[in-house]
Design an enzyme around this catalytic site. Structure first.
Site, short mmCIF file in Angstrom:
data_model
loop_
_atom_site.label_atom_id
_atom_site.label_comp_id
_atom_site.label_asym_id
_atom_site.label_seq_id
_atom_site.Cartn_x
_atom_site.Cartn_y
_atom_site.Cartn_z
N MET A 144 -9.23 7.72 -0.67
CA MET A 144 -10.12 8.11 0.44
C MET A 144 -10.66 9.51 0.18
O MET A 144 -9.92 10.39 -0.27
CB MET A 144 -9.34 8.11 1.76
CG MET A 144 -8.66 6.78 2.07
SD MET A 144 -7.97 6.79 3.73
CE MET A 144 -6.94 5.31 3.67
N ASP A 198 -4.77 3.40 -2.13
CA ASP A 198 -5.88 3.70 -1.22
C ASP A 198 -6.48 5.06 -1.54
O ASP A 198 -5.87 6.09 -1.28
CB ASP A 198 -5.37 3.70 0.23
CG ASP A 198 -5.09 2.29 0.71
OD1 ASP A 198 -6.02 1.46 0.64
OD2 ASP A 198 -3.96 2.01 1.15
N HIS A 225 -0.99 -1.39 -4.28
CA HIS A 225 -2.29 -1.08 -3.67
C HIS A 225 -2.42 0.43 -3.50
O HIS A 225 -1.58 1.08 -2.88
CB HIS A 225 -2.38 -1.79 -2.33
CG HIS A 225 -3.72 -1.70 -1.66
ND1 HIS A 225 -4.77 -2.51 -1.98
CD2 HIS A 225 -4.17 -0.89 -0.67
CE1 HIS A 225 -5.82 -2.22 -1.23
NE2 HIS A 225 -5.48 -1.23 -0.42
N SER A 285 0.85 -1.19 0.00
CA SER A 285 0.00 0.00 0.00
C SER A 285 0.88 1.24 0.00
O SER A 285 1.60 1.51 0.97
CB SER A 285 -0.91 0.02 1.23
OG SER A 285 -1.42 1.32 1.39
N HIS A 341 -8.20 0.63 -4.26
CA HIS A 341 -9.15 0.42 -3.15
C HIS A 341 -9.92 1.71 -2.92
O HIS A 341 -9.38 2.67 -2.36
CB HIS A 341 -8.32 0.00 -1.91
CG HIS A 341 -9.13 -0.26 -0.69
ND1 HIS A 341 -8.55 -0.44 0.55
CD2 HIS A 341 -10.47 -0.38 -0.49
CE1 HIS A 341 -9.50 -0.65 1.45
NE2 HIS A 341 -10.67 -0.62 0.84
N ASP A 389 -6.45 -6.59 4.32
CA ASP A 389 -5.83 -5.25 4.33
C ASP A 389 -5.96 -4.65 5.72
O ASP A 389 -7.06 -4.47 6.24
CB ASP A 389 -6.57 -4.39 3.30
CG ASP A 389 -6.03 -2.98 3.16
OD1 ASP A 389 -5.00 -2.67 3.77
OD2 ASP A 389 -6.66 -2.19 2.41
N MET A 422 -11.36 -6.13 5.24
CA MET A 422 -10.60 -5.17 6.03
C MET A 422 -10.31 -5.76 7.41
O MET A 422 -11.22 -6.23 8.09
CB MET A 422 -11.38 -3.86 6.20
CG MET A 422 -11.51 -3.01 4.94
SD MET A 422 -9.95 -2.62 4.14
CE MET A 422 -9.12 -1.66 5.41
N MET A 429 -12.19 3.82 -1.06
CA MET A 429 -12.88 4.05 0.22
C MET A 429 -13.62 5.37 0.09
O MET A 429 -13.27 6.39 0.69
CB MET A 429 -11.86 4.08 1.37
CG MET A 429 -11.37 2.68 1.73
SD MET A 429 -9.82 2.73 2.62
CE MET A 429 -8.68 2.92 1.27
C1 DX5 Z 1 -6.45 1.46 5.40
C2 DX5 Z 1 -5.96 1.14 4.01
C3 DX5 Z 1 -4.80 0.25 3.99
C4 DX5 Z 1 -3.57 0.77 4.70
C5 DX5 Z 1 -2.88 -0.41 5.30
O1 DX5 Z 1 -7.66 2.10 5.34
O2 DX5 Z 1 -6.98 0.53 3.26
O3 DX5 Z 1 -4.48 -0.21 2.70
O4 DX5 Z 1 -2.69 1.46 3.86
O5 DX5 Z 1 -1.86 0.04 6.11
P1 DX5 Z 1 -1.06 -0.90 7.10
O6 DX5 Z 1 -0.53 -2.06 6.31
O7 DX5 Z 1 -0.03 0.00 7.64
O8 DX5 Z 1 -2.06 -1.36 8.14
ZN ZN Z 2 -6.40 -0.43 1.34
#
Ligand code: DX5
Ligand code: ZN
Length: 213
Positions: free
Chosen positions: A38, A36, A34, A9, A67, A174, A139, A69
């Site tokens: 948001m 993320d 990956h 990620s 991903h 994740d 998750m 979110m």
């Molecule tokens: C959290 C994200 C993850 C995050 C994981 O909302 O979806 O992908 O980056 O981070 P670590 O591996 O540090 O928990």
């Molecule tokens: Zn993620």
């Protein structure tokens, strides 16, 4: 058994040097990247958008595992697909009444589809969609931030999904994945591991990736 797919990620990468970071994790043996996304609504944080995917697409041939979110994922399938995402994973909680429509949009865009559930969502709620998607993302932390602690209870959703899924469905986890929690997840049936702070916080990315398998 197939090799576990590692998806670092980039949320925990050095954003000022993303190209270098992506190349470094590729050299370290990671299969996917990956991303993320948001929006500050579905989750309390704001991160990456379409322009970053577009820029990354120019500098890597790794699978861009996106991903989302975000609220209203339907509106963003096309922009991310056109920017170069290979996998589009949306949250079931963001669109429970239009899941089939979103999956169709992802397929129509020629991309692989993923459905994700937050820690409090019962895995059985998404069973009706398991034969329509390519990936399920479970998750193992509340989405929103990197560096949180792995929630063991969530890993118990892996066998629930596995037992009800077609054989080729990819199960991804994740949140809080490290060299110990990775083994818990793969032994329960996970095929793909997302790891942010564990990989990018390690001084040797190759060692980090290897230790997850
Ligand atoms: C959290 C994200 C993850 C995050 C994981 O909302 O979806 O992908 O980056 O981070 P670590 O591996 O540090 O928990
Ligand atoms: Zn993620």
């Amino acid at each position: 058994m197939n090799r576990t797919i590692i998806s670092p990620s980039i949320l925990s990468a050095d954003f000022a040097n993303l190209e270098k970071e992506v190349k470094a994790v590729k050299n370290a043996g990671a299969e996917w990247i990956h991303i993320d996304v948001m929006d500050g609504h579905f989750v309390p944080n704001i991160t990456i958008g379409v322009p970053v995917v577009k820029s990354l697409r120019k500098v890597t041939d790794l699978i861009l595992d996106t991903h989302l979110m975000i609220e209203n994922p339907k509106e963003y399938i096309k922009p991310f697909a056109e920017a170069g995402s290979d996998i589009l994973t949306f949250h079931y909680e963001a669109c429970a009444d239009s899941v089939s429509d979103i999956i169709s949009r992802i397929k129509d865009a020629g991309k692989r589809s993923g459905i994700s559930i937050k820690p409090k969502t019962d895995a059985r709620e998404i069973i009706p969609f398991l034969d329509k998607v390519d990936l399920v993302l479970i998750m193992t932390v509340e989405p929103g931030f990197g560096g949180q602690e792995f929630m063991h209870d969530c890993a118990m959703k892996i066998p629930v999904i596995r037992e009800n899924a077609p054989e080729n469905l990819i199960i991804q986890v994740d949140g809080g994945i490290n060299n110990i929690t990775s083994k818990i997840c793969t032994s329960l049936g996970a095929d793909s591991l997302v790891a942010g702070s564990y990989i990018f916080g390690h001084k040797d990315y190759e060692l980090a990736v290897k230790s997850l398998r």
